[in-house]
Design a protein around this motif. Sequence first.
Motif, mmCIF file in Angstrom:
data_model
loop_
_atom_site.group_PDB
_atom_site.id
_atom_site.type_symbol
_atom_site.label_atom_id
_atom_site.label_comp_id
_atom_site.label_asym_id
_atom_site.label_seq_id
_atom_site.Cartn_x
_atom_site.Cartn_y
_atom_site.Cartn_z
ATOM 1 N N TYR A 293 56.154 -6.725 -30.280
ATOM 2 C CA TYR A 293 57.083 -7.303 -29.304
ATOM 3 C C TYR A 293 56.322 -8.100 -28.257
ATOM 4 O O TYR A 293 55.271 -7.657 -27.819
ATOM 5 N N PRO A 294 56.841 -9.237 -27.820
ATOM 6 C CA PRO A 294 58.025 -9.908 -28.362
ATOM 7 C C PRO A 294 57.706 -10.484 -29.723
ATOM 8 O O PRO A 294 56.634 -11.021 -29.920
ATOM 9 N N SER A 295 58.649 -10.370 -30.628
ATOM 10 C CA SER A 295 58.400 -10.868 -31.976
ATOM 11 C C SER A 295 58.568 -12.384 -31.983
ATOM 12 O O SER A 295 59.218 -12.950 -31.115
ATOM 13 N N SER A 296 57.987 -13.003 -32.992
ATOM 14 C CA SER A 296 58.072 -14.462 -33.072
ATOM 15 C C SER A 296 59.527 -14.898 -33.245
ATOM 16 O O SER A 296 59.926 -15.959 -32.800
ATOM 17 N N VAL A 297 60.315 -14.033 -33.879
ATOM 18 C CA VAL A 297 61.721 -14.381 -34.103
ATOM 19 C C VAL A 297 62.471 -14.432 -32.770
ATOM 20 O O VAL A 297 63.231 -15.350 -32.498
ATOM 21 N N SER A 298 62.209 -13.416 -31.939
ATOM 22 C CA SER A 298 62.980 -13.339 -30.704
ATOM 23 C C SER A 298 62.723 -14.547 -29.806
ATOM 24 O O SER A 298 63.609 -14.989 -29.085
ATOM 25 N N ALA A 299 61.518 -15.082 -29.871
ATOM 26 C CA ALA A 299 61.201 -16.228 -29.022
ATOM 27 C C ALA A 299 62.049 -17.434 -29.407
ATOM 28 O O ALA A 299 62.465 -18.203 -28.551
ATOM 29 N N ILE A 300 62.296 -17.556 -30.702
ATOM 30 C CA ILE A 300 63.043 -18.719 -31.153
ATOM 31 C C ILE A 300 64.542 -18.535 -30.942
ATOM 32 O O ILE A 300 65.221 -19.387 -30.412
ATOM 33 N N THR A 301 65.033 -17.357 -31.341
ATOM 34 C CA THR A 301 66.484 -17.187 -31.372
ATOM 35 C C THR A 301 67.138 -17.202 -30.002
ATOM 36 O O THR A 301 68.036 -17.967 -29.752
ATOM 37 N N ASP A 302 66.731 -16.346 -29.123
ATOM 38 C CA ASP A 302 67.333 -16.481 -27.801
ATOM 39 C C ASP A 302 66.458 -15.976 -26.658
ATOM 40 O O ASP A 302 65.701 -15.019 -26.777
ATOM 41 N N ILE A 303 66.610 -16.672 -25.580
ATOM 42 C CA ILE A 303 65.802 -16.446 -24.390
ATOM 43 C C ILE A 303 66.036 -15.056 -23.811
ATOM 44 O O ILE A 303 65.115 -14.377 -23.369
ATOM 45 N N LYS A 304 67.289 -14.627 -23.880
ATOM 46 C CA LYS A 304 67.641 -13.342 -23.298
ATOM 47 C C LYS A 304 66.870 -12.223 -23.976
ATOM 48 O O LYS A 304 66.354 -11.316 -23.344
ATOM 49 N N ARG A 305 66.812 -12.345 -25.314
ATOM 50 C CA ARG A 305 66.131 -11.287 -26.049
ATOM 51 C C ARG A 305 64.631 -11.348 -25.805
ATOM 52 O O ARG A 305 63.961 -10.322 -25.692
ATOM 53 N N LEU A 306 64.121 -12.539 -25.699
ATOM 54 C CA LEU A 306 62.704 -12.700 -25.418
ATOM 55 C C LEU A 306 62.364 -12.012 -24.104
ATOM 56 O O LEU A 306 61.386 -11.270 -23.989
ATOM 57 N N ASP A 307 63.215 -12.256 -23.119
ATOM 58 C CA ASP A 307 63.012 -11.665 -21.796
ATOM 59 C C ASP A 307 63.015 -10.141 -21.890
ATOM 60 O O ASP A 307 62.145 -9.460 -21.365
ATOM 61 N N HIS A 308 64.011 -9.630 -22.617
ATOM 62 C CA HIS A 308 64.156 -8.192 -22.823
ATOM 63 C C HIS A 308 62.912 -7.617 -23.511
ATOM 64 O O HIS A 308 62.344 -6.614 -23.087
ATOM 65 N N ASP A 309 62.479 -8.286 -24.571
ATOM 66 C CA ASP A 309 61.317 -7.829 -25.329
ATOM 67 C C ASP A 309 60.065 -7.834 -24.472
ATOM 68 O O ASP A 309 59.269 -6.897 -24.492
ATOM 69 N N LEU A 310 59.911 -8.926 -23.706
ATOM 70 C CA LEU A 310 58.727 -9.039 -22.848
ATOM 71 C C LEU A 310 58.666 -7.896 -21.856
ATOM 72 O O LEU A 310 57.610 -7.311 -21.604
ATOM 73 N N LYS A 311 59.853 -7.596 -21.309
ATOM 74 C CA LYS A 311 59.916 -6.557 -20.288
ATOM 75 C C LYS A 311 59.487 -5.198 -20.854
ATOM 76 O O LYS A 311 58.889 -4.393 -20.157
ATOM 77 N N HIS A 312 59.812 -4.974 -22.117
ATOM 78 C CA HIS A 312 59.509 -3.665 -22.692
ATOM 79 C C HIS A 312 58.216 -3.630 -23.489
ATOM 80 O O HIS A 312 57.795 -2.563 -23.917
ATOM 81 N N ALA A 313 57.607 -4.795 -23.703
ATOM 82 C CA ALA A 313 56.448 -4.850 -24.583
ATOM 83 C C ALA A 313 55.331 -3.910 -24.128
ATOM 84 O O ALA A 313 54.770 -3.155 -24.918
ATOM 85 N N HIS A 314 55.021 -3.938 -22.824
ATOM 86 C CA HIS A 314 53.945 -3.077 -22.306
ATOM 87 C C HIS A 314 54.286 -1.613 -22.495
ATOM 88 O O HIS A 314 53.452 -0.817 -22.929
ATOM 89 N N GLU A 315 55.542 -1.295 -22.132
ATOM 90 C CA GLU A 315 55.970 0.093 -22.235
ATOM 91 C C GLU A 315 55.864 0.591 -23.677
ATOM 92 O O GLU A 315 55.431 1.712 -23.927
#
Lengths: 631, 576
Positions: free
Chosen positions: A292-314
């Motif tokens: 996370y963030p996966s390469s797919v999430s970056a392309i598909t939608d910004i909201k999910r990218l943001d969500h993934d980024l926020k949780h990636a460290h955790e």
Amino acid sequence: MKNAVIGNNKQKANLIVLGAVPRLLYLLQQSSSSLELRTECAVVLGSLAMGTENNIKSLVDCHIIPALLQGLLCSDLIFIEACLRCLRTVFISPVTPVQLLYTDPTVIPHLMSLLSRSRHTKEYITQIFAHCCKTPEHQTVLFNHSAIQNIAPLLISPSDKVRMQALKCFSVLAYENTQVSMTLVNVLVDGEQLSQVFVRMMQRDKPIEMQLTAAKCLTYMCRAGAIRTDDNCIILKTLPCLVRMCSKERLLEERVEGAETLAYLMEPDVELQRIASFTDHLVSMLADYFKYPSSVSAITDIKRLDHDLKHAHELRQAAFKLYASLGSNDEDIRKKITETENMMDRIVSGLSESSIKVRLAAVRCLHSLSRSVQQLRTSFHDHAVWKPLMKLLQNAPDEVLVMASSTLCNLLLEFSPSKEPILDSGVIELLCSLTQSDSPALRVNGIWALMNMAFQADQKVKVEIVRALGTEQLFRLLSDPDTNVLMKTLGLLRNLLSTRPHIDQIMSSHGKQIMQAVTLILEGEHSIEVKEQTLCILANIADGNTAKELIMTNDDMLQKIKYYMGHSNVKLQLAATFCISNLIWNEEDGSQERQDKLKDMGFVDILHKLTQASDPNLCDRAKTAMQQYLA
Amino acid sequence: MSGPSSGCGFLMSVVVHGDLALNEQEKDLNQRLRRLYPAVNEEETPLPRSWSPKDKFSYIGLSQNNLRVHYKGHGKTPKDAASVRATHPIPAACGVYYFEVKIISKGRDGYVKYMGIGLSAQGVNMNRLPGWDKHSYGYHGDDGHSFCSSGTGQPYGPTFTTGDVIGCCVNLINNTCFYTKNGHSLGIAFTDLPPNLYPTVGLQTPGEVVDANFGQHPFVFDIEDYMREWRTKIQAQIDRFPIGEREGEWQAMIQKMVASYLVHHSYCATAEVFAKSTDQAVHEELASIKNRQKIQKLVLSGRMGEAIETTQQLYPSLLELNPDLLFMLKVRQFIEMVNGTDSEVRCLGGRSPKSQDSYPGSPRLFNSPVHKANVITDHLHFLLSPGFDSNYCNGVSSSKGHTLAHSHKSCPRTMPSPELGVLNGSRGQQTNVGAEVEMEVDHFSNGVFLCSKRQLCGGSQAAIERMIQFGRELQSMSEHLRRERGKNSANKKMLKDAFSLLAYSDPWISPVGYQLDSIRREPVCSTLNSAILETHNLPKQPPLALAVGQAAQCLSLMARTGSGSCAFASVDDYLH
């Protein structure tokens, strides 16, 4: 006002700026106001609290909490519920200091008495408790006011919300609390044991949050010793439930909590680690936490990218923690972990991540894996993990340093191929500085690493250690209040004083101080282990060519050796006899004089007596020594 | 079992003790399988219950009711591998299927312990271990690898040996399989599984012995918990299924269905109010609905004579044009005469109509037409009408010791043994429902309305004579019908069953006593109602019942075509 602010954060902020809060609070507190008015005030305040964090801050600054708590003394249920709803909203916000719930000691007992009044009082009060129980002191306060007895019946409430909040209360109450946990196992709810109620809440058709929280409760009870780790409710229910929480189907937050709780559950128990290691492909399932963030999430939608980024460290730190726990005892599991896709690379990059939490978890994981001789010899070396580890050691907070230096200790073991490159990287200075730390754990790790490093090392390394550490620091460590530090320092000395040329070399330059230190320890109040280690050092000194004269010319020291040869502890007798045996060894120059002197001092009689000793080792050692006289 | 009680000792004496234990196990097995796989229709797709003595390699030996497998070959090379399949493939309607194998012995020392547990399709070579060939899947104990139709395995789980219990779970919804070891799930092993796989086990080492558990004993792994998860998933999928794009369309359709249902079953007042509040038109005149309601009430309270009369008055040509319908009504009238409820005998008899008149529970009236939708299986019907089954139980199961005890309890009359003999003799013809008997024992007490003072035709001699006379009329009507319209086996059986009632001193507890149950009035009522509606060019079934029937049919079609999700989508769940 009520209708104007509902769902409108801007309006809420406007009203607050215009000073509505003090006015509302005034009306709410006026006992001359009608109950309807006071209730409406509480409702509007509750609505304002539902807004932004800034709103909550303003409300708290206006002393809304004492005012609402005061309101709870009213007898009208509707008004009480409105106050509780608002209090709940305020207290569950991260900006509200939870301590405010405990400032007035009458508040908790009063809340307990209100608990059973209605479905809403149950829900709001348990929710407040669940959020405001953050320290052992809070746990004790709630426990002493019969929180367990009052909340337990709510676990079978018909309301989902009440059940959920009650369950959360138990998870925060039981966390690292033996008293609460021990009480919980004996609680019956409607004739059923609480642990069984929790087990039912972990059924797979229950809401995920409920399953996870129930698993936490049982985990905490287990870790507090209230439930055995081999109990079916742990092995067959809690553990699989937590593994399920780590699956890809769960939300990122749930996966983090699931992994952390599971890591905590099985940390001390190798059997649980083994079971978890083969449950539902857990080891490879965790590898997904790093995607996370996966390469797919970056392309598909910004909201999910943001969500993934926020949780990636955790996610990453949770995975590292769980790997650390899984691999802490079993060699096969460690192997399985290191063989997981890109595992070592992930640890290496984790060690230099910006998030402290990730770095700490990564180094914990590395530490756990570093207990494997095989991994030290292979993957650790292949991936040059020592490099980021050394970098981490340069500048890190203490908790990271403790783990990192402990890992370094293992990397410096004699058979570790990483030992050489680490030595070349100027590690000695670093370790010496650790020995000056205020933290006993860091001092131990520093000296421990030096001890490992000195084991069968070149003279160059030994000289460098002595030089960098300085005799002054060495002797300071010999009087360290922490026994571990003292033991490892003696260990270092012993490793330094091995092989004859090294012994003579070091003793010629530091002989006086070392002999002083040895005297001091032998005279002091120390454990058998410490004294034994010290006598072993003395025996090493006695093995030197020139160094042994330092003992032979020191009658006081010889008397001490004599004393320990007659000690009641076999280990000390053995070490002391070993020392004498080295002094009288035949093939060396001047052995005749030494034999004579010692004979005169009565050592032969003692040796003779020891040949009759019941301990076979001691007996052999004494006989060997006696043979030096016969030859 | 309640054990041998006085009066049935002669029945028990032929049962030897070992068989008794076996029966217990079989009962456990049946109960467990029914609980785990309620959607499976075993008449169509039987569940695996043991290994097949016919579908195995010769090196395999079976014992302990074909549940224990041992290896009796040389075990020197892979050519000595041997497998056995279960008796039946796994039915898709299980949704989730599970079995366990316990390793009793890992085999003789000095051999590599080849042992595989898994699945294979019919016809796959049995001289192999599961997993090595196409359409064959296995988890092997020696290396813990999984074999997916290939001679080379993939690292999968831990190894297993003596004392371990290995479970194999097939998910027929997503066509995957996972294994368990000692109750711990090992995670997905195979995906994209083909349908109709058999539980399979393969051995290759002398001395290897394994025991299967197809449900004979409780499982070590909590499979029911796993099923709960999938039931929840499927039901959430149904609940969240997107419906109609246009707003209100869905609601309007449902309202229409409800309204037509109410009208169909002549709930006049309710239908009127409902139509008004939902702004709908009713397609039948109120008077007509009321007429139908009147007739239905008469049928359901057992007053058949009046029902026939009223029908003839209100719909003069209906019964004339439908002689079979008239015949059916008359047969029912005869039964009601025996019961003592029909108006013709009631006015003769001294019996208070109170207990007979009241039709048990109006909710059933509401439900019944739904249950009678002809596409709904008998099984469903049995479950929903305990009154009927209880009588049935009494009648047919007296030859079985355990149910007999029940009938003693609930029926205060003591049963003289000669009568028992009669019942035993008559049992043969009822075997088609034998399977339901045990299941319904639990429902027993619900539906009992036996009373000690029940007498033929209400106990009046005049009524009995009238009944006999009516019977003769019925007989001649039957002969007349046959001459006019040719043989009709349904009619013939109907009449025979009805007349059989007279062969017993207490018809209510006889094997044919079920006919006397008031719930038997429902199909008659429904048929008559449909016939009336048809003459008015209205559908003979309400759309709601059709929809329910279609859904049920759809589910059984899913079962046949291998869609496992039908297991967790029972129409029944949505009717309550």
